[in-house]
Design a protein around this motif. Structure first.
Motif, mmCIF file in Angstrom:
data_model
loop_
_atom_site.group_PDB
_atom_site.id
_atom_site.type_symbol
_atom_site.label_atom_id
_atom_site.label_comp_id
_atom_site.label_asym_id
_atom_site.label_seq_id
_atom_site.Cartn_x
_atom_site.Cartn_y
_atom_site.Cartn_z
ATOM 1 N N TYR A 73 12.952 -0.953 38.233
ATOM 2 C CA TYR A 73 14.212 -1.679 38.454
ATOM 3 C C TYR A 73 14.102 -3.095 37.878
ATOM 4 N N PHE A 74 12.962 -3.747 38.181
ATOM 5 C CA PHE A 74 12.741 -5.101 37.667
ATOM 6 C C PHE A 74 12.755 -5.104 36.141
ATOM 7 N N ARG A 75 12.047 -4.161 35.522
ATOM 8 C CA ARG A 75 11.953 -4.121 34.049
ATOM 9 C C ARG A 75 13.319 -3.913 33.406
ATOM 10 N N ASP A 76 14.171 -3.096 34.037
ATOM 11 C CA ASP A 76 15.506 -2.868 33.493
ATOM 12 C C ASP A 76 16.333 -4.162 33.547
ATOM 13 N N GLY A 77 16.250 -4.861 34.667
ATOM 14 C CA GLY A 77 16.955 -6.146 34.784
ATOM 15 C C GLY A 77 16.407 -7.169 33.804
ATOM 16 N N GLU A 78 15.090 -7.182 33.647
ATOM 17 C CA GLU A 78 14.435 -8.098 32.714
ATOM 18 C C GLU A 78 14.936 -7.860 31.288
ATOM 19 N N ARG A 79 15.023 -6.583 30.901
ATOM 20 C CA ARG A 79 15.489 -6.218 29.554
ATOM 21 C C ARG A 79 16.913 -6.747 29.322
ATOM 22 N N ARG A 80 17.786 -6.554 30.309
ATOM 23 C CA ARG A 80 19.186 -6.993 30.159
ATOM 24 C C ARG A 80 19.299 -8.522 30.114
ATOM 25 N N VAL A 81 18.552 -9.202 30.971
ATOM 26 C CA VAL A 81 18.608 -10.673 31.016
ATOM 27 C C VAL A 81 18.094 -11.263 29.698
ATOM 28 N N ILE A 82 16.987 -10.743 29.179
ATOM 29 C CA ILE A 82 16.427 -11.277 27.931
ATOM 30 C C ILE A 82 17.380 -11.024 26.767
ATOM 31 N N ALA A 83 18.015 -9.856 26.711
ATOM 32 C CA ALA A 83 18.991 -9.568 25.649
ATOM 33 C C ALA A 83 20.116 -10.602 25.684
ATOM 34 N N ARG A 84 20.569 -10.948 26.893
ATOM 35 C CA ARG A 84 21.644 -11.952 27.023
ATOM 36 C C ARG A 84 21.132 -13.340 26.615
ATOM 37 N N LEU A 85 19.939 -13.700 27.085
ATOM 38 C CA LEU A 85 19.388 -15.030 26.782
ATOM 39 C C LEU A 85 19.178 -15.228 25.276
ATOM 40 N N LEU A 86 18.816 -14.159 24.576
ATOM 41 C CA LEU A 86 18.547 -14.278 23.140
ATOM 42 C C LEU A 86 19.787 -14.658 22.336
ATOM 43 N N SER A 87 20.961 -14.528 22.921
ATOM 44 C CA SER A 87 22.179 -14.930 22.202
ATOM 45 C C SER A 87 22.497 -16.410 22.410
ATOM 46 N N ASN A 88 21.628 -17.134 23.124
ATOM 47 C CA ASN A 88 21.875 -18.547 23.438
ATOM 48 C C ASN A 88 21.043 -19.518 22.614
ATOM 49 N N GLY A 89 20.434 -19.071 21.529
ATOM 50 C CA GLY A 89 19.527 -19.936 20.765
ATOM 51 C C GLY A 89 20.277 -21.025 20.027
ATOM 52 N N PRO A 90 19.583 -22.009 19.477
ATOM 53 C CA PRO A 90 18.125 -22.122 19.507
ATOM 54 C C PRO A 90 17.633 -22.616 20.868
ATOM 55 N N GLN A 91 16.517 -22.069 21.284
ATOM 56 C CA GLN A 91 15.895 -22.429 22.553
ATOM 57 C C GLN A 91 14.450 -21.963 22.509
ATOM 58 N N VAL A 92 13.667 -22.441 23.462
ATOM 59 C CA VAL A 92 12.338 -21.884 23.678
ATOM 60 C C VAL A 92 12.455 -21.007 24.913
ATOM 61 N N LEU A 93 12.132 -19.731 24.751
ATOM 62 C CA LEU A 93 12.286 -18.754 25.821
ATOM 63 C C LEU A 93 10.922 -18.205 26.220
ATOM 64 N N GLY A 97 5.234 -11.302 31.445
ATOM 65 C CA GLY A 97 4.140 -10.606 30.758
ATOM 66 C C GLY A 97 4.475 -9.210 30.268
ATOM 67 N N GLY A 98 5.361 -8.505 30.970
ATOM 68 C CA GLY A 98 5.683 -7.141 30.587
ATOM 69 C C GLY A 98 6.880 -7.010 29.665
ATOM 70 N N ALA A 99 7.601 -8.097 29.423
ATOM 71 C CA ALA A 99 8.859 -8.019 28.675
ATOM 72 C C ALA A 99 8.673 -7.495 27.252
ATOM 73 N N PHE A 100 7.698 -8.023 26.535
ATOM 74 C CA PHE A 100 7.493 -7.683 25.117
ATOM 75 C C PHE A 100 7.004 -6.246 24.949
ATOM 76 N N ILE A 101 6.559 -5.637 26.050
ATOM 77 C CA ILE A 101 6.049 -4.267 26.013
ATOM 78 C C ILE A 101 7.209 -3.286 25.826
ATOM 79 N N ASN A 102 8.396 -3.667 26.288
ATOM 80 C CA ASN A 102 9.575 -2.809 26.150
ATOM 81 C C ASN A 102 10.015 -2.782 24.680
ATOM 82 N N PRO A 103 10.067 -1.584 24.045
ATOM 83 C CA PRO A 103 10.393 -1.510 22.613
ATOM 84 C C PRO A 103 11.764 -2.094 22.279
ATOM 85 N N GLU A 104 12.730 -1.899 23.166
ATOM 86 C CA GLU A 104 14.084 -2.426 22.931
ATOM 87 C C GLU A 104 14.075 -3.961 22.957
#
Length: 195
Positions: A73-93, A97-104
């Motif tokens: 459940y946490f990983r699914d929420g993490e994936r969605r939050v990071i996808a949203r945050l990536l549209s807010n650049g430029p920023q340092v994000l 630890g487990g986020a980059f492991i998700n292929p999407e």
């Protein structure tokens, strides 16, 4: 001792980033938050901690999310939050630890950012994580064995990051300077490559 703002200074680096984010990846304790805050400050852009954003959205701590709903459940929420945050650049994000492991998530980071892996050895990580009791994956009888297992599984995937920096016990500004130099070099290489 300020950096020049021209094309070769930090202002030029931010301009080259465009709307991309600098995304810090790596295991807990590698320094993503502390290095990330300083890096963002040097560049004059926003620092965002994905874990803090997940906690804000869920109105729960990460430990509570793991306890109440489980890791999937946490990983699914993490994936969605990071996808949203990536549209807010430029920023340092700074990512968990487990986020980059998700292929999407990894593909989104590749598309919308420059990934920087802060790679650290086991003794360095264990010294750092021992200072805080907020690591759900380490709530076990042998946290060092869990950490070593995470390193074995995740390091080959973290190695796909655009940049790898050795996180070690030196002043944070040393790592920040190395990150700036590596990001400048990466952007210059991308600019020189035929489009």
């Amino acid at each position: 001792m300020g950096e020049p703002k021209g094309p070769n200074g930090l202002g030029g680096l931010v301009a080259q980033l465009g709307d991309r984010s600098i995304v810090l990846v790596g295991l807990m304790g590698c320094g993503k938050s502390s290095v990330g805050r300083r890096l963002a400050s040097r560049l004059g852009i926003q620092f965002v901690d994905a874990d803090e954003e997940i906690e804000r959205v869920a109105a729960k701590s990460i430990v509570e999310i793991f306890t109440d709903h489980g890791e999937a459940y946490f990983r699914d929420g993490e994936r969605r939050v990071i996808a949203r945050l990536l549209s807010n650049g430029p920023q340092v994000l700074a990512t968990g630890g487990g986020a980059f492991i998700n292929p999407e998530t990894r593909a989104k980071i590749r598309e919308r950012g420059i990934s920087v892996w802060l790679k650290a050895d086991l003794p360095v990580l264990m010294r750092r994580v021992a200072k805080r009791d907020t690591r759900p994956l380490l709530k076990t009888a042998d946290p060092a064995a869990v950490m070593q297992d995470l390193m074995d599984k995740r390091y080959p995937i973290y190695a796909e990051a655009d940049i790898t920096l050795e996180s070690r016990d030196v002043p944070h500004d040393v790592i920040v300077n190395e990150a700036l130099a590596a990001i400048k070099a990466k952007l210059a290489l991308a600019q020189a490559a035929p489009g």
